[in-house]
Design a protein around this motif. Sequence first.
Motif, short mmCIF file in Angstrom:
data_model
loop_
_atom_site.label_atom_id
_atom_site.label_comp_id
_atom_site.label_asym_id
_atom_site.label_seq_id
_atom_site.Cartn_x
_atom_site.Cartn_y
_atom_site.Cartn_z
N UNK A 9 0.88 -1.15 -0.05
CA UNK A 9 0.08 0.19 0.01
C UNK A 9 0.75 1.18 -0.04
N UNK A 10 0.44 2.25 0.94
CA UNK A 10 1.31 3.52 1.04
C UNK A 10 2.65 3.18 1.90
N UNK A 11 3.02 2.20 2.54
CA UNK A 11 4.04 1.77 3.37
C UNK A 11 5.21 1.20 2.49
N UNK A 12 6.33 1.92 2.60
CA UNK A 12 7.66 1.60 1.70
C UNK A 12 8.56 1.11 2.67
N UNK A 13 8.99 -0.37 2.78
CA UNK A 13 9.93 -0.80 3.50
C UNK A 13 11.34 -0.91 2.61
N UNK A 14 12.39 -0.28 3.30
CA UNK A 14 13.80 -0.50 3.05
C UNK A 14 14.51 -1.25 3.65
N UNK A 15 15.02 -2.34 3.08
CA UNK A 15 15.92 -3.14 3.35
C UNK A 15 17.41 -2.97 2.96
N UNK A 16 18.42 -3.17 3.77
CA UNK A 16 19.84 -2.82 3.25
C UNK A 16 20.63 -4.26 3.69
N UNK A 17 21.58 -4.49 2.95
CA UNK A 17 22.47 -5.85 3.33
C UNK A 17 23.99 -4.90 2.94
N UNK A 18 24.76 -5.33 4.14
CA UNK A 18 26.17 -4.92 3.86
C UNK A 18 26.99 -5.65 2.92
N UNK A 19 27.99 -5.13 2.30
CA UNK A 19 28.78 -6.09 1.34
C UNK A 19 29.85 -6.32 2.25
N UNK A 20 30.82 -7.07 1.89
CA UNK A 20 32.01 -7.68 2.87
C UNK A 20 32.95 -6.55 3.38
N UNK A 21 33.04 -5.41 2.67
CA UNK A 21 33.83 -4.49 2.99
C UNK A 21 33.20 -3.13 3.86
N UNK A 22 31.71 -3.35 4.07
CA UNK A 22 30.87 -2.40 4.85
C UNK A 22 31.14 -3.08 6.39
N UNK A 23 30.74 -1.93 7.32
CA UNK A 23 30.77 -2.18 8.71
C UNK A 23 29.76 -1.43 9.19
N UNK A 24 29.22 -1.87 10.53
CA UNK A 24 28.03 -1.03 11.08
C UNK A 24 28.46 0.29 11.53
N UNK A 25 29.62 0.51 11.69
CA UNK A 25 30.04 1.92 12.03
C UNK A 25 30.46 2.71 10.87
N UNK A 26 29.82 3.89 10.59
CA UNK A 26 30.00 4.58 9.37
C UNK A 26 30.26 5.98 9.93
N UNK A 27 30.37 6.77 8.64
CA UNK A 27 30.73 8.07 8.66
C UNK A 27 29.80 9.08 8.01
N UNK A 28 28.86 9.95 8.89
CA UNK A 28 27.99 10.88 7.84
C UNK A 28 28.93 12.03 7.32
N UNK A 29 28.22 12.57 6.32
CA UNK A 29 29.12 13.54 5.51
C UNK A 29 29.59 14.85 6.41
N UNK A 30 28.96 15.31 7.59
CA UNK A 30 29.46 16.00 8.45
C UNK A 30 30.88 15.61 9.35
N UNK A 31 31.08 14.31 9.27
CA UNK A 31 32.15 13.81 9.87
C UNK A 31 31.82 13.01 11.33
N UNK A 32 30.72 13.15 11.46
CA UNK A 32 30.01 12.41 12.75
C UNK A 32 30.35 10.93 12.59
N UNK A 33 30.57 10.16 13.38
CA UNK A 33 30.61 8.54 13.51
C UNK A 33 29.25 8.32 13.91
N UNK A 34 28.56 7.19 13.03
CA UNK A 34 27.48 6.79 13.57
C UNK A 34 27.43 5.09 13.55
#
Length: 409
Positions: A9-34
């Motif tokens: 319906x009107x609900x959009x589900x986004x699922x994402x999957x990391x590739x081997x080189x990706x990690x769960x700690x990332x960096x926002x464009x402003x430099x903040x680690x998330x």
Amino acid sequence: MRAAWTTDGGVWHLGFRLDAEDGITGTVTDGQAVRMATSSCRVRLPRPLPDVHPDLSALAAWTVVAPWTTRRITFDRPVSRGLAAAIEQGFGIEAGPVGATPRTGSRLAISYSGGADSVAVAAMLPDAPLVHFQRVPHQRVPNRWTHYRADVLAKLAARTGRELTIVQSDLEFTLAEPRPGYPEHHAVAAGAILMADELDLGGIAFGYEMGSRWLGGGRYLHRYTPHNPMWSPGGRWGRVFAAAGLPMVLPVGGVSEAVTMRLALGSPLREQVRWCLRGDDGGPCGVCGKCLYKELIQAAIERRPLRTTITASRPVAAKWQQPPPYGGQEMIEYGCARVPGIEGTPFAKAAGYLGATEESTGWLERCYRPAIEELPDPWRKQVADFMAGEVGFMTHSEARHVEMWGQGT
Ligand SMILES: [Zn+2]
């Protein structure tokens, strides 16, 4: 990174999957680690949509997954060559598959939070539709932020009487640390992006003011940033949005929060202005850091003493007891120079450190012209005329205050 949407319906589900080189700690464009909390989120649109251009669904996904993407992003549908190129050039990330024609649209919508900055934009563009992002809880992530009254802000947006689209989403809960929030600042527009074909949008206006656009305010840089990677048209995000037929438009990018506050409180939407996320139907909470900061600005433009119960010893006032630099420092200078009796407030120490005067902060009452020059063609004249009539432009020497900001600190 692989990102895929499914709709119900009107609900959009986004699922994402990391590739081997990706990690769960990332960096926002402003430099903040998330740090990632979960790899799925939902966006609830007001109605089901017949068709959405693949550049739109890809851009909406990109505002969520960009911080955690290391080398490659694979979308669920082929995107235009221009969008893929903008991601590759701006982020150094390989993007695909490629195979769609570019999209265009014609109207300008306002990403509307209800705070003074976006109300000022709404006042400036009285015919533009509003799109409001409303945070809702995530099915699988505990909500430790129940004091955040997104429902109140949505209700206030509905009372504006303007053409309004409310989009509900739990995407902020994809962030575990530093706290739930937009993975990239641009994710606030995820719903507006998905609705762009439906609303025939050719641009999205944001309420980012001069501090965010040019002075590197907030949690990131504290210096003049003409090439701001988040908000300049030529920056990595500016180019990606433009490639999707949705250039970012910052109508108040040339004026300070003193000006947006004055415009918002003088506008027909005055009763709906709300910058506090914790207040209820009765009004803002009055005791959070945001309320204290905005009270300083409001008291300054109204030339009256500060009205607050917050004392210097409260944790929300702690940063004003330390020496600068401060986030949003230009507005602290502005307020300290203008609020009568500042020496008896939680800003007394900051006022002493800054030594600002009305003269040294006068530039914050006028518009920085390059912010108008960078607006996209269809909307530049309307904003320029408004600024000329309601605000006025900085002189050459006032503009130097912008361009020397952060030097020597
Ligand atoms: Zn508050």
